[in-house]
Design a protein around this motif. Structure first.
Motif, PDB file in Angstrom:
ATOM      1  N   LEU B 110      57.005  24.033  46.439  1.00 42.19           N
ATOM      2  CA  LEU B 110      57.925  23.220  45.538  1.00 42.19           C
ATOM      3  C   LEU B 110      57.204  23.477  44.042  1.00 42.19           C
ATOM      4  O   LEU B 110      57.569  22.531  43.223  1.00 42.19           O
ATOM      5  CB  LEU B 110      57.511  21.969  45.966  1.00 42.19           C
ATOM      6  CG  LEU B 110      58.262  21.318  47.266  1.00 42.19           C
ATOM      7  CD1 LEU B 110      57.854  20.076  47.839  1.00 42.19           C
ATOM      8  CD2 LEU B 110      59.824  21.332  46.948  1.00 42.19           C
ATOM      9  N   LEU B 175      53.436  21.117  46.377  1.00 40.05           N
ATOM     10  CA  LEU B 175      53.761  19.835  45.830  1.00 40.05           C
ATOM     11  C   LEU B 175      52.636  19.112  45.157  1.00 40.05           C
ATOM     12  O   LEU B 175      52.810  18.707  43.800  1.00 40.05           O
ATOM     13  CB  LEU B 175      54.170  18.568  46.889  1.00 40.05           C
ATOM     14  CG  LEU B 175      54.686  17.450  46.314  1.00 40.05           C
ATOM     15  CD1 LEU B 175      55.892  17.432  45.372  1.00 40.05           C
ATOM     16  CD2 LEU B 175      55.095  16.277  47.576  1.00 40.05           C
ATOM     17  N   ALA B 176      51.227  19.106  45.760  1.00 38.01           N
ATOM     18  CA  ALA B 176      50.254  18.554  44.923  1.00 38.01           C
ATOM     19  C   ALA B 176      49.868  19.217  43.785  1.00 38.01           C
ATOM     20  O   ALA B 176      49.396  18.832  42.727  1.00 38.01           O
ATOM     21  CB  ALA B 176      48.968  18.651  45.915  1.00 38.01           C
ATOM     22  N   ILE B 177      50.234  20.757  43.893  1.00 42.02           N
ATOM     23  CA  ILE B 177      49.699  21.383  42.349  1.00 42.02           C
ATOM     24  C   ILE B 177      50.948  21.147  41.361  1.00 42.02           C
ATOM     25  O   ILE B 177      50.433  20.944  40.393  1.00 42.02           O
ATOM     26  CB  ILE B 177      49.759  22.924  42.770  1.00 42.02           C
ATOM     27  CG1 ILE B 177      48.687  23.524  43.684  1.00 42.02           C
ATOM     28  CG2 ILE B 177      49.766  23.795  41.750  1.00 42.02           C
ATOM     29  CD1 ILE B 177      48.838  24.894  44.303  1.00 42.02           C
ATOM     30  N   VAL B 179      52.578  18.403  41.108  1.00 40.63           N
ATOM     31  CA  VAL B 179      52.224  17.040  40.744  1.00 40.63           C
ATOM     32  C   VAL B 179      51.115  16.966  39.666  1.00 40.63           C
ATOM     33  O   VAL B 179      50.903  16.184  38.619  1.00 40.63           O
ATOM     34  CB  VAL B 179      52.344  15.998  41.765  1.00 40.63           C
ATOM     35  CG1 VAL B 179      52.206  14.405  41.126  1.00 40.63           C
ATOM     36  CG2 VAL B 179      53.500  16.134  42.526  1.00 40.63           C
ATOM     37  N   ALA B 180      49.956  17.650  40.141  1.00 44.90           N
ATOM     38  CA  ALA B 180      48.780  17.670  39.383  1.00 44.90           C
ATOM     39  C   ALA B 180      49.027  18.263  38.086  1.00 44.90           C
ATOM     40  O   ALA B 180      48.528  17.733  36.901  1.00 44.90           O
ATOM     41  CB  ALA B 180      47.785  18.471  40.028  1.00 44.90           C
ATOM     42  N   TYR B 183      50.873  15.669  35.766  1.00 45.58           N
ATOM     43  CA  TYR B 183      50.078  14.777  35.129  1.00 45.58           C
ATOM     44  C   TYR B 183      49.020  15.296  34.246  1.00 45.58           C
ATOM     45  O   TYR B 183      48.927  14.655  33.271  1.00 45.58           O
ATOM     46  CB  TYR B 183      49.067  13.959  36.254  1.00 45.58           C
ATOM     47  CG  TYR B 183      49.697  12.862  37.119  1.00 45.58           C
ATOM     48  CD1 TYR B 183      50.241  11.774  36.323  1.00 45.58           C
ATOM     49  CD2 TYR B 183      50.015  13.291  38.421  1.00 45.58           C
ATOM     50  CE1 TYR B 183      50.801  10.954  37.015  1.00 45.58           C
ATOM     51  CE2 TYR B 183      50.683  12.188  39.229  1.00 45.58           C
ATOM     52  CZ  TYR B 183      51.058  11.129  38.658  1.00 45.58           C
ATOM     53  OH  TYR B 183      51.939  10.039  39.023  1.00 45.58           O
ATOM     54  N   LEU B 184      48.565  16.667  34.313  1.00 46.53           N
ATOM     55  CA  LEU B 184      47.797  17.200  33.335  1.00 46.53           C
ATOM     56  C   LEU B 184      48.531  17.356  32.081  1.00 46.53           C
ATOM     57  O   LEU B 184      47.920  16.877  30.884  1.00 46.53           O
ATOM     58  CB  LEU B 184      47.233  18.666  33.901  1.00 46.53           C
ATOM     59  CG  LEU B 184      46.769  19.517  32.707  1.00 46.53           C
ATOM     60  CD1 LEU B 184      45.168  18.838  32.434  1.00 46.53           C
ATOM     61  CD2 LEU B 184      46.494  21.092  33.204  1.00 46.53           C
ATOM     62  N   GLN B 187      48.615  13.968  30.389  1.00 50.24           N
ATOM     63  CA  GLN B 187      47.414  13.336  29.872  1.00 50.24           C
ATOM     64  C   GLN B 187      46.896  14.327  28.746  1.00 50.24           C
ATOM     65  O   GLN B 187      46.048  13.829  27.732  1.00 50.24           O
ATOM     66  CB  GLN B 187      46.494  13.254  31.023  1.00 50.24           C
ATOM     67  CG  GLN B 187      46.931  12.096  32.039  1.00 50.24           C
ATOM     68  CD  GLN B 187      45.981  12.066  32.800  1.00 50.24           C
ATOM     69  OE1 GLN B 187      45.065  12.654  33.154  1.00 50.24           O
ATOM     70  NE2 GLN B 187      46.287  10.843  33.922  1.00 50.24           N
ATOM     71  N   ASN B 188      47.333  15.602  28.634  1.00 50.59           N
ATOM     72  CA  ASN B 188      46.548  16.434  27.790  1.00 50.59           C
ATOM     73  C   ASN B 188      47.086  16.485  26.264  1.00 50.59           C
ATOM     74  O   ASN B 188      48.544  16.788  26.375  1.00 50.59           O
ATOM     75  CB  ASN B 188      46.254  17.725  28.350  1.00 50.59           C
ATOM     76  CG  ASN B 188      45.316  18.625  27.620  1.00 50.59           C
ATOM     77  OD1 ASN B 188      45.861  18.956  26.469  1.00 50.59           O
ATOM     78  ND2 ASN B 188      44.691  19.246  28.032  1.00 50.59           N
ATOM     79  N   TYR B 189      46.561  16.016  25.389  1.00 52.78           N
ATOM     80  CA  TYR B 189      47.331  16.227  24.082  1.00 52.78           C
ATOM     81  C   TYR B 189      46.807  17.415  23.116  1.00 52.78           C
ATOM     82  O   TYR B 189      47.653  17.839  22.286  1.00 52.78           O
ATOM     83  CB  TYR B 189      47.084  14.900  23.277  1.00 52.78           C
ATOM     84  CG  TYR B 189      47.680  13.699  23.528  1.00 52.78           C
ATOM     85  CD1 TYR B 189      49.181  13.488  23.110  1.00 52.78           C
ATOM     86  CD2 TYR B 189      47.469  13.001  24.679  1.00 52.78           C
ATOM     87  CE1 TYR B 189      49.799  12.263  23.435  1.00 52.78           C
ATOM     88  CE2 TYR B 189      48.185  11.790  25.158  1.00 52.78           C
ATOM     89  CZ  TYR B 189      49.268  11.600  24.498  1.00 52.78           C
ATOM     90  OH  TYR B 189      50.224  10.652  24.733  1.00 52.78           O
ATOM     91  N   THR B 297      57.826  15.138  39.275  1.00 51.56           N
ATOM     92  CA  THR B 297      58.305  15.437  40.832  1.00 51.56           C
ATOM     93  C   THR B 297      59.594  15.638  40.988  1.00 51.56           C
ATOM     94  O   THR B 297      60.194  16.183  42.003  1.00 51.56           O
ATOM     95  CB  THR B 297      57.733  13.951  41.464  1.00 51.56           C
ATOM     96  OG1 THR B 297      56.419  13.809  40.888  1.00 51.56           O
ATOM     97  CG2 THR B 297      57.547  14.441  42.942  1.00 51.56           C
TER      98      THR B 297
END
Lengths: 314, 399
Positions: B110, B175-177, B179-180, B183-184, B187-189, B297
């Motif tokens: 995924l 999928l976990a990779i 979605v991670a 999020y990274l 959150q990362n500017y 996702t």
């Protein structure tokens, strides 16, 4: 792995961790313990949600990617019931029951006919999660909902070092421990639990022994789904309910069971503890990279134990 | 492809015969058996041998589709050329990488949209965007090259991580990779510019052509889609592709035959990574922006939907799936409320997974078989049923 390698790796990971802990304790003991408590209570919530996921997988090899949707569904139903009756306890029961019933219907009406087709089942759960998420967005909109729990559990509890800590979060921890113990008792001391464990080890043999395997499957799926809905209400009370939470808890469940080992309830507890604590420490000390910590844990576990900490070969 | 089919194919090749067509494609097979006779008179010449090969491989259907996609932008409105045509091709290319991995390697990843998203982000970071503080402003060709290289490296890394697991676990880990990473990026500017991402990542103006226009961009996407399609077509018949299909069907046996299963799988991830990265560059140019929303996702899963919708048996599947997906996306408004697109696409996906695990291609071949068996006598009708059962056995998803 030989003994010296084990020492090497424990040093590589242990020393920086110990240094960090020493620094954090000296810097601000209060922040450290608050974060630790936050991590443990978040882990409690993760455990409740992920234990259902791992239970269903362990027995049926069904990766239920609609698990997050069941979480959100339980939370919304619980909110409606709580709103109508004003009773938080009824809301918790409604969350559990609604998700359990949906899970039961899914197992009886859909998954039963695809036994052994892992990938197809997973795809069906993906399709279901899309549809469920959209229907819930349709009905409840994008607003954030909050529960109204009884006053007795909403205040703060005096604690050493951290002064006061939200009572509700401590309750969450107690509930998770209770669920863990009940699950342990159910799986190890009851007849149905014995059947479930036997089914995890060898489904064919269990059926040959005259057990109605479909019934065992249905019960397990209902319990697994119900735990997700239960987690929805108690998690929604601790935080809030909003669209998108389904993905968040699905990811959390995935990582927890990958780290802990698929199909093992104890593994889910260990995984939840690792992930929850890492996430909260990441949020407190390096907010930009908190997700990375979760990810690094997963990578490390996969690199050393591909089936998770307590995972057994399928 | 089932092991039996490949064994048959190998034997046929060893005997110096024409490469047989896929079962269920009897019309083409009949044509291929007549064509060599026409060209075998002067088969000493290299050119005619080549034409011979073309005659065996290419049928009227292929020529029709090729001509169709080439003249399409001159018939269609700019909206249909750009929004429907070019977007389908770019999405199809990303989904093609998944079809290659899942259909031929047996690994449902995924994270293909994540690889595409990494390429898109790298184009924005190394090239130009509305964020000069982060974007380095390098020439577009250098940015694209670096983007594809980095994305491929990431895809290889994702592959290296996820091949340690099998089947169902692969879905979860990728999928976990994915979605991670979402999020990274959110959150990362410092590097990914957080929630907003990058705007104004424009298609470059190169070789005197403004590739931003609907028709040039359509042809750009088409060229890469065709390249990807033929590359995959070639690869699945090359030794590497056949070995990969062997590892899908029986990794233990391939291992004992001396093939390095893990290396083949990781290499498949790398190859799929290149395809997805090119698709990702096209997507970021198409959208003109990249943000965490483009790799969320829903998009990870949309790529799976596209691949499954079209069917994973053949590299044309993802493109068919992409066309249906994009059409639904644009015209679901007319079917049902504007906001309910997900309900429509989720319902279509569920229906396909429940009733035709082979996607639209499977539906088509089933229809084809039924029509033929209806037209022909009882005797050949039984043969057609046999063909349909082989088709079912070849389905990677129902195994």
């Amino acid at each position: 792995m030989s003994r010296s390698w084990r020492w090497f790796w424990s040093l590589v990971f242990g020393v920086p961790l110990a240094v960090f802990m020493a620094w954090a304790l000296i810097d601000s003991a209060k922040l450290f313990f608050t974060t630790a408590l936050n991590g443990i209570t978040l882990a409690a919530l993760y455990f409740v949600v992920a234990s259902g996921f791992t239970l269903v997988f362990g027995l049926m090899r069904n990766v239920n990617l609609a698990h997050g949707s069941l979480y959100l569904l339980g939370a919304y139903v619980g909110w409606v019931v709580g709103d109508q009756t004003g009773s938080w306890l009824l809301a918790v029961a409604a969350g559990f029951l609604s998700a359990a019933i949906i899970g039961l219907v899914l197992q009886v009406a859909v998954f039963r006919y695809m036994q052994g087709q892992d990938l197809r089942q997973t795809m069906v759960t993906i399709g279901l999660s899309i549809i469920l998420a959209d229907i819930m967005l349709w009905i409840f909109g994008g607003e954030i909902y909050q529960f109204d729990p009884p006053h007795a559990i909403f205040g703060g509890t005096p604690m050493p070092i951290v002064d006061r800590y939200p009572t509700y979060r401590l309750l969450l921890l107690a509930v998770a421990i209770a669920i863990g113990l009940v699950l342990w008792w159910f799986l190890n001391r009851t007849r149905v639990g014995m059947m479930i464990r036997a089914g995890v080890d060898d489904r064919g043999m269990l059926a040959a022994a005259g057990v109605n395997v479909q019934l065992v499957f249905a019960i397990t799926f209902a319990i697994g789904a119900g735990l997700a809905g239960f987690g929805g209400v108690i998690g929604g009370t601790a935080l809030s309910i909003a669209p998108g939470e389904d993905t968040r808890y699905l990811l959390a469940s995935l990582v927890v069971v990958i780290v802990g080992g698929m199909g093992s309830v104890t593994g889910a507890a260990i995984g939840a503890l690792l992930v929850g604590v890492a996430e909260q420490f990441g949020l407190a000390y390096a907010p930009t990279y908190s997700v990375v910590f979760t990810f690094v844990i997963m990578v490390l576990v996969l690199a050393f134990r591909p089936r998770g900490i307590l995972g057994k070969p399928a | 492809m089932s092991a039996a089919y490949w064994r048959k194919a190998m034997n046929a090749a060893a005997a110096g015969q024409a490469w047989p067509h896929a079962p269920g494609n009897d019309a083409a097979r009949a044509r291929s058996s007549t064509t060599p006779a026409r060209w075998s008179d002067d088969s000493k010449h290299n050119a005619s041998a080549w034409l011979n090969w073309i005659g065996q491989r290419v049928s009227a259907r292929h020529v029709l589709v090729l001509v169709g996609v080439l003249i399409y932008p001159w018939i269609a409105t700019p909206f249909f050329t750009f929004q429907i045509g070019a977007q389908s091709l770019a999405l199809g290319l990303i989904a093609l990488s998944l079809t290659f991995l899942a259909g031929y390697g047996g690994m449902v990843s995924l994270a293909q949209m994540t690889v595409a998203g990494i390429a898109g982000y790298m184009v924005a970071i190394f090239g130009t965007s509305s964020m000069p503080a982060i974007s380095l402003g390098w020439p577009w060709w250098l940015a694209v090259l670096i983007a594809i290289t980095i994305a491929t490296a990431c895809a290889t890394l994702i592959g290296w991580l996820s091949v340690r697991t099998e089947g169902i676990y692969t879905i979860m880990i990728t999928l976990a990779i994915g979605v991670a990473f979402h999020y990274l990026a959110q959150q990362n500017y410092a590097l990914f510019n957080g929630w907003q991402g990058f705007q104004r990542v424009l298609t470059p103006n190169a070789l005197g052509v403004d590739w931003r226009g609907p028709i040039p961009f359509y042809y750009l996407a088409l060229a890469w889609a065709l390249a990807g399609y033929f590359f995959v077509q070639y690869l699945i018949r090359a030794p590497f592709g056949i070995a990969l299909q062997g590892t899908r069907d029986n990794p233990r046996r391939m291992n004992s035959l001396g093939f390095n299963v893990t290396a083949h799988r990781v290499a498949a991830y790398a190859v799929a990574g290149v395809i997805a990265a090119i698709g990702g560059v096209l997507m970021v140019w198409y959208n003109g922006l990249i943000s965490p929303g483009s790799i969320g996702t829903s998009w990870l899963i949309n790529i799976l939907i596209i691949a499954v919708l079209g069917g994973m048996r053949h590299p044309i599947g993802p493109f068919i799936g992409a066309i249906v997906f994009v059409l639904l996306q644009n015209f679901a408004v007319d079917l049902i409320d504007r906001e309910r697109f997900n309900l429509v696409i989720g319902g279509v996906f569920l229906a396909i997974v429940l009733f035709s695990p082979d996607g639209l291609l499977g539906l088509w071949s089933r229809l084809h078989v039924r029509l033929r068996s209806g037209a022909q006598s009882r005797l050949t009708g039984r043969d057609a049923r046999h063909t349909s059962s082989t088709v079912a056995a070849r389905a990677p998803l129902s195994s």
